[in-house]
Design an enzyme around this catalytic site. Structure first.
Site, PDB file in Angstrom:
ATOM      1  N   ASP A   1       0.815  -1.222   0.000  1.00 41.12           N
ATOM      2  CA  ASP A   1       0.000   0.000   0.000  1.00 41.12           C
ATOM      3  C   ASP A   1       0.851   1.276   0.000  1.00 41.12           C
ATOM      4  O   ASP A   1       0.372   2.345   0.363  1.00 41.12           O
ATOM      5  CB  ASP A   1      -0.986  -0.001   1.182  1.00 41.12           C
ATOM      6  CG  ASP A   1      -0.260  -0.092   2.515  1.00 41.12           C
ATOM      7  OD1 ASP A   1       0.968  -0.291   2.510  1.00 41.12           O
ATOM      8  OD2 ASP A   1      -0.942   0.032   3.557  1.00 41.12           O
TER       9      ASP A   1
ATOM     10  N   HIS B   1      19.524   4.757 -22.769  1.00 42.69           N
ATOM     11  CA  HIS B   1      18.672   5.010 -21.597  1.00 42.69           C
ATOM     12  C   HIS B   1      19.215   4.295 -20.360  1.00 42.69           C
ATOM     13  O   HIS B   1      18.462   3.684 -19.595  1.00 42.69           O
ATOM     14  CB  HIS B   1      17.212   4.630 -21.886  1.00 42.69           C
ATOM     15  CG  HIS B   1      16.496   5.672 -22.679  1.00 42.69           C
ATOM     16  ND1 HIS B   1      15.270   5.460 -23.278  1.00 42.69           N
ATOM     17  CD2 HIS B   1      16.837   6.950 -22.984  1.00 42.69           C
ATOM     18  CE1 HIS B   1      14.901   6.563 -23.914  1.00 42.69           C
ATOM     19  NE2 HIS B   1      15.833   7.476 -23.750  1.00 42.69           N
TER      20      HIS B   1
ATOM     21  N   ASP C   1      22.448  12.953 -18.220  1.00 46.53           N
ATOM     22  CA  ASP C   1      21.217  13.457 -18.833  1.00 46.53           C
ATOM     23  C   ASP C   1      20.226  13.594 -17.693  1.00 46.53           C
ATOM     24  O   ASP C   1      19.667  12.596 -17.219  1.00 46.53           O
ATOM     25  CB  ASP C   1      20.748  12.449 -19.893  1.00 46.53           C
ATOM     26  CG  ASP C   1      19.521  12.928 -20.666  1.00 46.53           C
ATOM     27  OD1 ASP C   1      18.856  13.875 -20.199  1.00 46.53           O
ATOM     28  OD2 ASP C   1      19.226  12.336 -21.721  1.00 46.53           O
TER      29      ASP C   1
ATOM     30  N   ASP D   1      15.327  19.311 -19.739  1.00 49.52           N
ATOM     31  CA  ASP D   1      15.987  18.098 -20.233  1.00 49.52           C
ATOM     32  C   ASP D   1      17.375  18.490 -20.736  1.00 49.52           C
ATOM     33  O   ASP D   1      17.497  19.080 -21.812  1.00 49.52           O
ATOM     34  CB  ASP D   1      15.125  17.497 -21.361  1.00 49.52           C
ATOM     35  CG  ASP D   1      15.645  16.158 -21.847  1.00 49.52           C
ATOM     36  OD1 ASP D   1      16.590  15.626 -21.249  1.00 49.52           O
ATOM     37  OD2 ASP D   1      15.082  15.642 -22.843  1.00 49.52           O
TER      38      ASP D   1
ATOM     39  N   HIS E   1      19.978   7.920 -32.720  1.00 47.89           N
ATOM     40  CA  HIS E   1      18.681   8.457 -32.259  1.00 47.89           C
ATOM     41  C   HIS E   1      18.395   9.772 -32.964  1.00 47.89           C
ATOM     42  O   HIS E   1      19.241  10.314 -33.662  1.00 47.89           O
ATOM     43  CB  HIS E   1      18.677   8.632 -30.739  1.00 47.89           C
ATOM     44  CG  HIS E   1      19.762   9.522 -30.209  1.00 47.89           C
ATOM     45  ND1 HIS E   1      19.739  10.892 -30.360  1.00 47.89           N
ATOM     46  CD2 HIS E   1      20.904   9.248 -29.530  1.00 47.89           C
ATOM     47  CE1 HIS E   1      20.808  11.416 -29.781  1.00 47.89           C
ATOM     48  NE2 HIS E   1      21.553  10.435 -29.285  1.00 47.89           N
TER      49      HIS E   1
ATOM     50  N   HIS F   1      13.061  16.329 -29.388  1.00 52.39           N
ATOM     51  CA  HIS F   1      11.623  16.101 -29.157  1.00 52.39           C
ATOM     52  C   HIS F   1      11.043  17.342 -28.513  1.00 52.39           C
ATOM     53  O   HIS F   1      11.770  18.172 -27.950  1.00 52.39           O
ATOM     54  CB  HIS F   1      11.436  14.870 -28.254  1.00 52.39           C
ATOM     55  CG  HIS F   1      12.277  14.915 -27.014  1.00 52.39           C
ATOM     56  ND1 HIS F   1      11.927  15.621 -25.894  1.00 52.39           N
ATOM     57  CD2 HIS F   1      13.510  14.388 -26.731  1.00 52.39           C
ATOM     58  CE1 HIS F   1      12.884  15.504 -24.978  1.00 52.39           C
ATOM     59  NE2 HIS F   1      13.870  14.773 -25.466  1.00 52.39           N
TER      60      HIS F   1
ATOM     61  N   HIS G   1       9.049  14.179 -22.952  1.00 48.18           N
ATOM     62  CA  HIS G   1       8.751  13.933 -24.373  1.00 48.18           C
ATOM     63  C   HIS G   1       7.336  14.458 -24.551  1.00 48.18           C
ATOM     64  O   HIS G   1       6.370  13.729 -24.352  1.00 48.18           O
ATOM     65  CB  HIS G   1       8.864  12.439 -24.713  1.00 48.18           C
ATOM     66  CG  HIS G   1      10.263  11.926 -24.538  1.00 48.18           C
ATOM     67  ND1 HIS G   1      10.561  10.590 -24.425  1.00 48.18           N
ATOM     68  CD2 HIS G   1      11.459  12.566 -24.479  1.00 48.18           C
ATOM     69  CE1 HIS G   1      11.872  10.439 -24.290  1.00 48.18           C
ATOM     70  NE2 HIS G   1      12.436  11.628 -24.308  1.00 48.18           N
TER      71      HIS G   1
ATOM     72  N   GLU H   1      19.741  17.420 -29.300  1.00 48.27           N
ATOM     73  CA  GLU H   1      20.597  16.507 -28.537  1.00 48.27           C
ATOM     74  C   GLU H   1      21.345  15.501 -29.409  1.00 48.27           C
ATOM     75  O   GLU H   1      21.094  14.298 -29.347  1.00 48.27           O
ATOM     76  CB  GLU H   1      19.770  15.771 -27.486  1.00 48.27           C
ATOM     77  CG  GLU H   1      18.452  15.177 -27.971  1.00 48.27           C
ATOM     78  CD  GLU H   1      17.697  14.492 -26.839  1.00 48.27           C
ATOM     79  OE1 GLU H   1      18.297  13.640 -26.168  1.00 48.27           O
ATOM     80  OE2 GLU H   1      16.513  14.790 -26.649  1.00 48.27           O
TER      81      GLU H   1
ATOM     82  N   TYR I   1      28.285   7.634 -30.121  1.00 49.68           N
ATOM     83  CA  TYR I   1      28.460   6.565 -29.132  1.00 49.68           C
ATOM     84  C   TYR I   1      29.331   5.469 -29.746  1.00 49.68           C
ATOM     85  O   TYR I   1      28.976   4.907 -30.787  1.00 49.68           O
ATOM     86  CB  TYR I   1      27.090   5.990 -28.731  1.00 49.68           C
ATOM     87  CG  TYR I   1      26.102   7.092 -28.389  1.00 49.68           C
ATOM     88  CD1 TYR I   1      26.035   7.616 -27.099  1.00 49.68           C
ATOM     89  CD2 TYR I   1      25.275   7.641 -29.375  1.00 49.68           C
ATOM     90  CE1 TYR I   1      25.158   8.653 -26.794  1.00 49.68           C
ATOM     91  CE2 TYR I   1      24.401   8.678 -29.080  1.00 49.68           C
ATOM     92  CZ  TYR I   1      24.343   9.181 -27.794  1.00 49.68           C
ATOM     93  OH  TYR I   1      23.477  10.213 -27.495  1.00 49.68           O
TER      94      TYR I   1
ATOM     95  N   ARG J   1      26.999  12.956 -25.594  1.00 53.53           N
ATOM     96  CA  ARG J   1      25.760  13.615 -26.034  1.00 53.53           C
ATOM     97  C   ARG J   1      25.748  14.990 -25.382  1.00 53.53           C
ATOM     98  O   ARG J   1      26.201  15.151 -24.244  1.00 53.53           O
ATOM     99  CB  ARG J   1      24.514  12.814 -25.632  1.00 53.53           C
ATOM    100  CG  ARG J   1      23.216  13.492 -26.064  1.00 53.53           C
ATOM    101  CD  ARG J   1      21.972  12.596 -26.002  1.00 53.53           C
ATOM    102  NE  ARG J   1      21.594  12.176 -24.673  1.00 53.53           N
ATOM    103  CZ  ARG J   1      21.781  10.964 -24.169  1.00 53.53           C
ATOM    104  NH1 ARG J   1      22.362  10.019 -24.891  1.00 53.53           N
ATOM    105  NH2 ARG J   1      21.400  10.670 -22.944  1.00 53.53           N
TER     106      ARG J   1
ATOM    107  N   GLU K   1      22.888  18.172 -24.870  1.00 49.04           N
ATOM    108  CA  GLU K   1      21.447  18.429 -25.065  1.00 49.04           C
ATOM    109  C   GLU K   1      21.054  19.752 -24.440  1.00 49.04           C
ATOM    110  O   GLU K   1      21.306  19.996 -23.261  1.00 49.04           O
ATOM    111  CB  GLU K   1      20.636  17.293 -24.410  1.00 49.04           C
ATOM    112  CG  GLU K   1      19.132  17.510 -24.483  1.00 49.04           C
ATOM    113  CD  GLU K   1      18.344  16.326 -23.948  1.00 49.04           C
ATOM    114  OE1 GLU K   1      18.865  15.580 -23.099  1.00 49.04           O
ATOM    115  OE2 GLU K   1      17.190  16.157 -24.389  1.00 49.04           O
TER     116      GLU K   1
HETATM  117  N1  GLY Z   1      16.110  12.524 -21.167  1.00 49.07           N
HETATM  118  C1  GLY Z   1      15.459  11.810 -22.185  1.00 49.07           C
HETATM  119  C2  GLY Z   1      15.751  12.355 -23.486  1.00 49.07           C
HETATM  120  O1  GLY Z   1      16.724  13.080 -23.645  1.00 49.07           O
HETATM  121  O2  GLY Z   1      15.031  12.167 -24.418  1.00 49.07           O
HETATM  122 MN    MN Z   2      15.753  14.736 -24.568  1.00 44.57          MN
HETATM  123 MN    MN Z   3      17.687  14.094 -22.050  1.00 48.47          MN
END
Ligand code: GLY
Ligand code: MN
Ligand code: MN
Length: 431
Positions: A36, A238, A255, A266, A345, A349, A356, A379, A383, A400, A402
């Site tokens: 719970d 991820h 990230d 983000d 990728h 977004h 997202h 971003e 890699y 990366r 971003e």
């Molecule tokens: N933090 C998730 C992304 O960059 O899409």
């Molecule tokens: Mn992102």
């Molecule tokens: Mn991110």
């Protein structure tokens, strides 16, 4: 409490809803982690956007009968005992007085009242497929409404995801202020982490530093699970285990962004654990940064959202050829998608209430064009995992960068530029 902003958003909806239709937006339910013990409650973003109301298991109904909007909300009933244990509930009276709905009812009445509300309408709209079990409920209410009068018109069901999402896509002044605050808090946390990180720290410790920095400035939760990826872990896009020990000559990819008053930031930065990039790390980093800057320059009104994507692919392809990780003609390599082995990728977004965020990426058959008020992440990354067939000196480098970019009338504004991305500025911050 001034909730006029949410009432105005509901009224503005009438421009997007068909005449003689009913829009239903379900709120989120409390989710349980184990037994719970519940997760902290987080309201559904569509529901919050149109109501500002943060109690679980609520439901909003907006009726468009052609003369404007009639808004109703179903909320948890007032309950003395439950309020002693779990806290204040607005109840239907509070929902009308404080949240400015035309009518409000106990949520225990939903199944009873919805068929009557839907009776006589031509279309029911709701976000299809977004809430477990809800699709069947809408079908049941609609079927019950239609069966009240066998000679009435049938009731169509439409997906409201794009209608609401495309309204949310253009941020208003109030939202931009909150997102800027989320971005500032998150940027400051990255700066703190860069200043203090050292060999032998754990990824988990670094994560706790971000959460602490967010929380002490009013952002209790991260907007998504932070990725604290040292060395080769950065090649898992991820990665959220965050349980390794940092080692001296590795890079650390973080990230992490906070959620402030429901709005997300983000940010990704990649920095050397010992404060100094190696030659190979810097070579890769500079390609990503060049791709980043070139992509950001294309985020402006009227440009297709695919422009930053394409520019970043081209810069990364050229850079990989220059340092010998790809061989051949950059134009041909771009066409063949060879860069995807290293940059797999998309460039970004939408960002808003959700990390997202809601909003389409296509308009008919074409990619969406940027408009003032949109916020997108940019971003790019490279890699190089150790399983790749490359010289050992490149293996384990994952980079990366971003930032969060607001489209403005003049061009764009980088909301997260406070935290440096230039490698020399990063080194001097860390020295
Ligand atoms: N933090 C998730 C992304 O960059 O899409
Ligand atoms: Mn992102
Ligand atoms: Mn991110």
């Amino acid at each position: 409490m001034d909730n006029t902003i949410y009432k105005n958003r509901r009224n503005n909806l009438s421009k997007s809803l068909p005449v003689n239709s009913v829009l239903i937006i379900p709120g989120a339910d409390l989710q349980y982690r184990n037994a719970d013990s519940s997760f902290p409650f987080r309201q559904d973003s569509n529901f919050y956007y149109m109501s500002g109301f943060c109690e679980p298991s609520s439901l909003m109904v907006i009726v468009n009968n052609g003369d404007g909007i009639n808004s109703m909300i179903f909320v948890p009933p007032k309950d003395k005992l439950k309020e002693i244990w779990d806290g204040y509930r607005a109840g239907p009276i509070g929902a009308v007085e404080d949240f400015l709905f035309d009518k409000a009812f106990d949520n225990t009445q939903i199944d009873l009242m919805l068929p009557d509300i839907l009776h006589g309408t031509e279309q029911v709209l709701y976000p299809i497929g977004k809430k477990q079990g809800f699709d069947q409920k809408v079908i049941d209410w609609t079927t019950a409404a239609a069966s009240k009068d066998r000679h009435s018109k049938s009731i169509g069901i439409l997906d409201a995801t794009s209608i609401i999402g495309n309204i949310r896509l253009i941020k208003d002044k109030h939202e931009i202020e909150l997102i800027k605050k989320a971005c500032d808090i998150s940027a400051e946390a990255h700066i703190t982490a860069m200043r203090s990180v050292k060999n032998g720290d754990s990824e988990q410790y670094i994560e706790s530093m971000y959460i602490h920095e967010f929380s002490k400035k009013g952002a209790r939760y991260p907007a998504y699970n932070p990725i604290i990826a040292s060395g080769e872990n950065a090649c898992v896009l991820h990665y959220v285990e965050n349980n390794q020990i940092l080692s001296d000559s590795d890079l650390l990819l973080v990230d992490a962004g906070c959620e402030y008053e429901m709005y997300a930031a983000d940010i990704t930065r990649t920095f050397p654990i010992n404060g100094k990039f190696t030659k190979e790390q810097l070579q890769v980093y500079e390609i990503v940064l060049e791709a980043m800057n070139a992509a950001i320059a294309t985020v402006k009104e009227g440009n297709s959202i695919m422009e930053p994507q394409e520019v970043s692919e081209k810069v990364i392809t050229e850079g990989l050829v220059k340092i010998g990780l790809l061989n051949g003609d950059p134009t041909e390599l771009h066409k063949s998608g060879a860069y995807k082995e290293f940059y797999m990728h998309k460039i970004g977004h939408w960002l808003g209430l959700d990390v997202h965020d809601a909003g389409d990426y296509m308009e008919g058959d074409e990619f969406m064009k940027f408009k003032p008020g949109m916020i997108t992440t940019i971003e790019p990354g490279i890699y190089i995992s150790s399983s790749m067939n490359v010289d050992d000196k490149w293996k384990g480098i994952g980079v990366r960068i971003e930032d969060d970019i607001l489209v403005t009338d003049e061009g764009n504004e980088n909301l997260t530029k406070k935290v440096p991305s230039d490698p020399h500025e990063i080194e001097s911050l860390m020295s």
